[in-house]
Every structure is written in structure tokens, then in C-alpha cells.
Scaffold this motif. Structure first.
Motif, PDB file in Angstrom:
ATOM      1  N   LEU A  46       0.726  -1.148  -0.085  1.00  0.00           N
ATOM      2  CA  LEU A  46       0.077   0.067   0.090  1.00  0.00           C
ATOM      3  C   LEU A  46       1.117   1.377  -0.240  1.00  0.00           C
ATOM      4  N   PRO A  47       1.803   1.264   0.992  1.00  0.00           N
ATOM      5  CA  PRO A  47       2.812   2.673   0.745  1.00  0.00           C
ATOM      6  C   PRO A  47       3.361   2.637  -0.638  1.00  0.00           C
ATOM      7  N   LEU A  48       3.881   1.334  -0.935  1.00  0.00           N
ATOM      8  CA  LEU A  48       4.485   1.355  -2.348  1.00  0.00           C
ATOM      9  C   LEU A  48       3.583   1.714  -3.502  1.00  0.00           C
ATOM     10  N   ALA A  49       2.536   1.815  -3.410  1.00  0.00           N
ATOM     11  CA  ALA A  49       1.465   1.943  -4.357  1.00  0.00           C
ATOM     12  C   ALA A  49       1.346   3.608  -4.329  1.00  0.00           C
ATOM     13  N   VAL A  50       1.192   3.975  -3.027  1.00  0.00           N
ATOM     14  CA  VAL A  50       0.995   5.445  -2.995  1.00  0.00           C
ATOM     15  C   VAL A  50       2.063   6.417  -3.445  1.00  0.00           C
ATOM     16  N   VAL A  51       3.374   6.033  -2.976  1.00  0.00           N
ATOM     17  CA  VAL A  51       4.686   6.788  -3.333  1.00  0.00           C
ATOM     18  C   VAL A  51       4.950   6.591  -4.674  1.00  0.00           C
ATOM     19  N   LEU A  71       3.900  10.763   4.865  1.00  0.00           N
ATOM     20  CA  LEU A  71       2.907  10.070   5.678  1.00  0.00           C
ATOM     21  C   LEU A  71       3.156   8.674   5.205  1.00  0.00           C
ATOM     22  N   ALA A  72       3.210   8.298   3.582  1.00  0.00           N
ATOM     23  CA  ALA A  72       3.302   7.012   3.468  1.00  0.00           C
ATOM     24  C   ALA A  72       4.582   6.309   3.911  1.00  0.00           C
ATOM     25  N   LEU A  73       5.606   6.978   4.052  1.00  0.00           N
ATOM     26  CA  LEU A  73       6.857   6.420   4.584  1.00  0.00           C
ATOM     27  C   LEU A  73       6.722   6.138   6.081  1.00  0.00           C
ATOM     28  N   VAL A  74       6.108   6.896   6.803  1.00  0.00           N
ATOM     29  CA  VAL A  74       5.824   6.768   8.274  1.00  0.00           C
ATOM     30  C   VAL A  74       4.804   5.372   8.347  1.00  0.00           C
ATOM     31  N   ALA A  75       3.840   5.348   7.410  1.00  0.00           N
ATOM     32  CA  ALA A  75       3.163   4.157   7.410  1.00  0.00           C
ATOM     33  C   ALA A  75       4.020   2.768   7.174  1.00  0.00           C
ATOM     34  N   ASP A  76       4.846   3.076   6.159  1.00  0.00           N
ATOM     35  CA  ASP A  76       5.737   1.977   5.776  1.00  0.00           C
ATOM     36  C   ASP A  76       6.508   1.384   7.044  1.00  0.00           C
TER      37      ASP A  76
END
Length: 398
Positions: A46-51, A71-76
Motif C-alpha cells: 500500500l505505501p509502495l503504491a501511494v509513493v 505520511l506513506a513512508l511513516v506508514a511503511d
């Protein structure tokens, strides 16, 4: 805010490579960390797809992409993690500095530096282990290093654009200078051509008209003599100008330019040309000092007298044509006066270019000129041309 402009092809390529690379690492089971709240490997996609999606707007909305990417990196970090996600985030950080606003380009490196320092100090305090420095190093590599790289590239890009702008401005100024130089040279050549030829052609026109209108052998012979003399002199002047053009005009004025010493010959020729029109030419040189003057000044004075005599031959009523040289303080005064009025007999048409040329010559030398009818005492109205020319070398601008 996101921009809906079409993504750049390079951004599409980066997003595709990042997404495919992350999927490849996920298929191989190469994860960055374990023992996370979300241990299911698929959650890291999911973070991969967002980034990777944010890579498509890295140029059009760099700051918004950086915020969401953070935010995506923090979620990762709560998943097993994916190296491609981290690498694409560093590119988002780099793009935010490179393509963002100038204020963002100044603010982001400082912010990431402070975050790196804070993370390093915080983990050292928490773990009380030198190995905690590695967390600070990784944080700096992910955030501060891409930001500094973006600053460096942006500065080089701005410098290159500024240099290109200066080069364009320099080329434009050079072209303007060249155009002005060509225009000035054409105007100078036009003045020379008019002043050299108009006098001779005016005499030819007047005497040829007289020869055709007066059926007397003596008058026709005299007119033909004047016509031949002016034709030969005009041809010689034309050859001189052609020679100047062929040699490139290295000097502002050729060494063979006429001077004030040539006025006697010019006025003598004018007497011959004007005799049939009832004009008498008189030369008065009332200067106390008659030493040589700067070449442009002597040439301008000569041409003013020449053009004034030509105008008198065309338009003046019978009577005296007085050429006078004198001093008006530090200025050379050149004055030509003739009787103002109509006269019988043939006349040559005028175009007004001669007066324009005289004014141009005087302006280039920083002097003053006036031309027009004046009344002196109880005598007839006269047409007077008076020019005052500075003789100091520093005042000569052409």
C-alpha cells in the motif's frame, strides 16, 4: 494542491520502474524489517503504491507529493517495509526542492537537517548506545541528503538560466548596436551623397533648362560649358565616394574630405553656376585665427556652405549670396544669406533633404543651427542659414 497537467514522461518512467522494482522485491520476499504491527507482507504494497503514484506529480505538485509521501513512508515503518518505497521517497524529497517554490527550496533543507539532528539525539538518549547514530545517518540519507542535492542542482539550473538570459540580452544589445551603427552609417553616406551631387545636378538642371528655353547660341554654349564642368566635378565626387565605400570606410571621414581651405574653389564654382540667375557670391572670412580645425568640423562647415549655395541657386532671388565665417565665442560660426523671394527663369525643385542633412551634421557635433527668412533693417527679406559648431575635440560625437 495537485495539478492535473499531464505527467512528464520521465516521471511516468520513474513511477513504473519504482512500482515494478518494489513488486519484484516483494515477490522475492526481500523486506527491510520484521516484527512490525502489520506483519502481512501484502500490507507493505500500500505505501509502495501511494509513493509510486506520487511520482507522477513530482513536477506538477512537488510539495503536496512530499507531504503525502512522508505520511506513506511513516506508514511503511509499521509494515515489513519495501526498499523501493524508501528510494522513491528520496526522489520526492529531491523533486520538492528542485521543482518547488523558492521558499520551499530554502525551507526544506533546513527542516530536514533539524529533523536529522533531532532523530539522532533522540535515539541516542533512548537507546544510550552509539549504534543509535546509524538511525540518524539513515534519516539524513533519506531526507537531508536528497534535499541538499536538490538545492545544488537547482542552483546550477538557475545559474545556467541566468547565463542564458544574459547571453540573449547581450546578443539583443549587440544586434541593436549593429542596427544603429548601420543606420548611422547609411545616414552619413546619404548626407555625403546628397551634399556632393545635389550642387552639381542643380546647376546642370538650371542651365540645361535655360539652354532649352533660350534659343541663343552664346547662351546655349555658356550653359553647356557649365553643364560639362558640373558633370565632370560631380563624377569626380562620385568616384571619391565609391572609393570610400570600397575601402570599407575605416576612418570616420576620409583624408581627402574637403576642408575650409577649399571654400574659395567652391564659391568660385558657385559664382559661375549662379551668374545666369543674377546671383553674386561673396566670401567673408572674419576669423582672427585661421588655424586647422578638427576634420569633422571642417567637413560639416564645408557641407553646410555647399548645401546653402545649392539652395540659393535653386530658390534665391537675384542679389548677393554672402558666405561668412567667424567666431561666436569658442564656436565656429558659419553663415550663408541670400535674398528671399521669387525669381524669374528656370529653377530646380527641392526635396528638403539638404536642410535635414545640415541639421544632422550639426547635432552630431553638438552645435546649433537655424535656417529661415529674416529681415535686416530696411533692406529686403533674406534667407539665412547660421550654424555654430564646437571646435573642441571632445565635443565631436561622430
Amino acid at each position: 494542491m495537485f495539478s492535473f497537467a499531464r505527467p512528464h514522461r520521465h516521471d511516468v518512467l520513474i513511477a513504473a520502474i519504482g512500482l515494478l522494482g518494489g513488486l519484484f522485491l516483494w515477490v522475492l520476499g526481500l523486506h527491510m524489517q520484521g516484527d512490525r504491527p502489520f506483519v502481512a507482507p501484502w500490507v507493505s504494497l500500500l505505501p509502495l503504491a501511494v509513493v509510486s503514484g506520487l511520482e507522477l506529480v513530482r513536477r506538477n505538485a512537488p510539495q503536496a507529493a512530499l507531504v503525502i509521501g512522508t505520511l506513506a513512508l511513516v506508514a511503511d515503518q509499521f509494515t515489513v517495509g519495501n526498499l523501493a518505497t524508501v528510494l522513491m521517497f528520496t526522489d520526492l524529497m529531491y523533486a520538492a526542492v528542485l521543482y518547488g517554490t523558492p521558499s520551499a527550496a530554502r525551507r526544506i533543507p533546513v527542516t530536514t537537517f533539524l529533523i536529522t539532528v533531532a532523530v539522532t539525539i533522540g535515539f541516542l538518549t533512548w537507546f544510550r548506545n552509539p549504534q543509535a547514530l546509524l538511525i540518524g545517518v539513515v534519516t539524513g540519507m533519506v531526507s537531508f541528503l536528497p534535499a541538499i542535492t536538490g538545492v545544488s542542482v537547482r542552483n546550477h539550473r538557475d545559474a545556467a538560466e541566468a547565463a542564458l538570459l544574459r547571453a540573449d540580452q547581450t546578443a539583443l544589445l549587440a544586434e541593436m548596436d549593429r542596427t544603429q551603427a548601420v543606420t548611422a552609417e547609411r545616414a552619413r553616406m546619404a548626407r555625403e551623397l546628397h551634399d556632393m551631387v545635389a550642387n552639381h545636378l542643380s546647376a546642370i538642371a538650371i542651365h540645361s533648362t535655360a539652354a532649352l528655353s533660350i534659343d541663343e547660341p552664346d547662351t546655349s554654349r555658356e550653359a553647356l560649358g557649365v553643364i560639362r564642368e558640373n558633370s565632370v566635378d560631380g563624377l569626380a565626387e562620385m568616384r571619391r565616394l565609391i572609393g570610400l565605400l570600397r575601402t570599407g570606410g575605416a576612418n570616420p571621414e576620409p583624408s581627402t574630405s574637403p576642408t575650409l581651405a577649399s571654400l574659395d574653389a567652391l564659391i568660385g564654382q558657385a559664382r559661375t553656376n549662379a551668374a545666369a540667375s543674377g546671383l553674386t557670391c561673396v566670401f567673408e572670412d572674419v576669423r582672427d585665427e585661421r588655424g586647422p580645425l578638427p576634420a569633422p568640423v571642417e567637413l560639416a562647415a564645408y557641407r553646410i556652405v555647399q548645401e546653402s549655395l545649392t539652395n540659393a541657386l535653386k530658390h534665391a532671388a537675384p542679389g548677393p549670396v554672402v558666405v561668412r565665417l567667424g567666431w561666436a565665442g569658442p564656436l565656429l560660426a558659419v553663415e550663408v544669406s541670400s535674398v528671399f523671394g521669387d525669381r524669374a527663369g528656370p529653377r530646380a525643385p527641392g526635396s528638403g533633404a539638404g536642410l535635414v542633412g545640415m541639421r544632422e551634421r550639426v547635432v552630431l557635433l553638438g552645435g546649433a543651427i537655424e535656417a529661415g527668412p529674416v529681415r535686416t533693417g530696411d533692406g529686403p527679406m533674406i534667407w539665412r542659414v547660421r550654424a555654430e559648431l564646437p571646435v573642441a575635440e571632445g565635443n565631436v560625437r561622430a
